[in-house]
Design a protein around this motif. Structure first.
Motif, PDB file in Angstrom:
ATOM      1  N   LYS A 141       0.836  -1.190   0.000  1.00  0.00           N
ATOM      2  CA  LYS A 141       0.000   0.000   0.000  1.00  0.00           C
ATOM      3  C   LYS A 141       0.876   1.247   0.000  1.00  0.00           C
ATOM      4  N   ARG A 142       0.471   2.261  -0.826  1.00  0.00           N
ATOM      5  CA  ARG A 142       1.166   3.536  -0.836  1.00  0.00           C
ATOM      6  C   ARG A 142       0.255   4.562  -1.466  1.00  0.00           C
ATOM      7  N   HIS A 143       0.610   5.818  -1.312  1.00  0.00           N
ATOM      8  CA  HIS A 143      -0.219   6.884  -1.861  1.00  0.00           C
ATOM      9  C   HIS A 143       0.622   7.841  -2.668  1.00  0.00           C
ATOM     10  N   GLU A 144       0.057   8.264  -3.775  1.00  0.00           N
ATOM     11  CA  GLU A 144       0.708   9.312  -4.558  1.00  0.00           C
ATOM     12  C   GLU A 144      -0.349   9.994  -5.399  1.00  0.00           C
ATOM     13  N   PRO A 150      10.608  10.174   0.626  1.00  0.00           N
ATOM     14  CA  PRO A 150       9.887   9.069   1.280  1.00  0.00           C
ATOM     15  C   PRO A 150       9.074   8.240   0.304  1.00  0.00           C
ATOM     16  N   ILE A 151       8.526   8.888  -0.724  1.00  0.00           N
ATOM     17  CA  ILE A 151       7.738   8.151  -1.715  1.00  0.00           C
ATOM     18  C   ILE A 151       8.632   7.162  -2.457  1.00  0.00           C
ATOM     19  N   SER A 152       9.811   7.634  -2.865  1.00  0.00           N
ATOM     20  CA  SER A 152      10.748   6.752  -3.565  1.00  0.00           C
ATOM     21  C   SER A 152      11.164   5.595  -2.673  1.00  0.00           C
ATOM     22  N   SER A 201       5.393  12.233 -11.925  1.00  0.00           N
ATOM     23  CA  SER A 201       5.041  10.816 -11.840  1.00  0.00           C
ATOM     24  C   SER A 201       6.258   9.922 -11.672  1.00  0.00           C
ATOM     25  N   LEU A 202       7.412  10.353 -12.210  1.00  0.00           N
ATOM     26  CA  LEU A 202       8.628   9.548 -12.067  1.00  0.00           C
ATOM     27  C   LEU A 202       9.433  10.043 -10.867  1.00  0.00           C
ATOM     28  N   ILE A 203       8.809  10.004  -9.713  1.00  0.00           N
ATOM     29  CA  ILE A 203       9.421  10.523  -8.491  1.00  0.00           C
ATOM     30  C   ILE A 203      10.701   9.781  -8.135  1.00  0.00           C
ATOM     31  N   THR A 204      10.786   8.500  -8.483  1.00  0.00           N
ATOM     32  CA  THR A 204      11.979   7.716  -8.146  1.00  0.00           C
ATOM     33  C   THR A 204      13.200   8.189  -8.928  1.00  0.00           C
ATOM     34  N   ASN A 205      12.962   8.870 -10.040  1.00  0.00           N
ATOM     35  CA  ASN A 205      14.061   9.467 -10.792  1.00  0.00           C
ATOM     36  C   ASN A 205      14.287  10.917 -10.382  1.00  0.00           C
TER      37      ASN A 205
END
Length: 231
Positions: free
Chosen positions: A3-6, A23-25, A13-17
């Protein structure tokens, strides 16, 4: 269950980059780690991401998971198998003139559809290509099975973005060919009965459900809330 929220915002949308230390990444990496354990434990290399309905963050989820797997140093292939409303090419800012449909109709070889992105050197993307008149037939073809088999010998992780389950049969078709399925839902939007229906559709064909990602859980002290739990 994961489970997660964004919030669904194309600009981030490409928060991991864009912000790999956020914290989301970190939560995407948590999901990746759990999936990694499940894939390794079951000796799998491929899985698809789908949902019960549109607009819940399915494509955002798969894009960020693909990046986090590649950031881990794995050789990753992301395939846009949503041949009805593709979005991977938009997310990664690549062209969609050729892609999976061209491979499945024997116009090009798979490696001719490979596209690299500016986001991660270990991530390769295959866009959908032109939208065909017969998506389900293409996805259930011998060519699709051959494509997955060949790619599984070349890549450590293969992710397939597919249409929602309750709308068309495409995700069910592909789930027979890949190692597992990740479902995406959105809190306060996805109806429980729709999610149950999607789960039953997968169980009817003995699909390997790896887990669920839930978006949209709000808290009072932050605009994002997420947690993960094993299914």
């Amino acid at each position: 269950m994961f489970k997660r929220h964004e919030k669904i915002d194309n600009s981030r949308s490409l928060i991991t980059n864009l912000n790999p230390k956020s914290p989301i990444s970190e939560q995407y990496r948590t999901i990746r780690t759990t999936l990694d354990f499940k894939l390794s434990d079951q000796n799998l290399t491929s899985f698809l991401v789908t949902s019960s309905e549109a607009g819940v963050g399915k494509s955002t989820t798969i894009a960020n998971l693909a990046i986090t797997f590649a950031q881990q140093g794995k050789k990753v292939l992301l395939v846009d198998a949503d041949l009805r409303k593709p979005s991977v090419h938009t997310t990664f800012k690549i062209n969609n003139r050729i892609g999976l449909t061209n491979v499945l109709t024997h116009q090009i070889k798979a490696n001719e559809a490979f596209q690299k992105t500016d986001f991660c050197k270990d991530l390769t993307v295959i866009s959908s290509g032109p939208i065909p008149p017969n998506p389900a037939e293409l996805l259930s073809s011998a060519g699709m099975k051959k494509f997955i088999t060949e790619m599984s010998q070349e890549y450590e992780v293969i992710l397939f973005d597919t249409p929602p389950l309750n709308a068309v049969t495409d995700a069910q078709i592909i789930s027979r060919l890949v190692g597992g399925v990740v479902l995406v839902a959105r809190a306060y939007q996805t109806r429980k009965d729709n999610l149950i229906k999607a789960k039953k559709l997968l169980e009817q064909i003995n699909a390997n459900i790896l887990g669920v990602v839930i978006h949209g859980i709000e808290t009072t002290d932050t605009s994002y809330y997420y947690y993960y739990g094993a299914e």
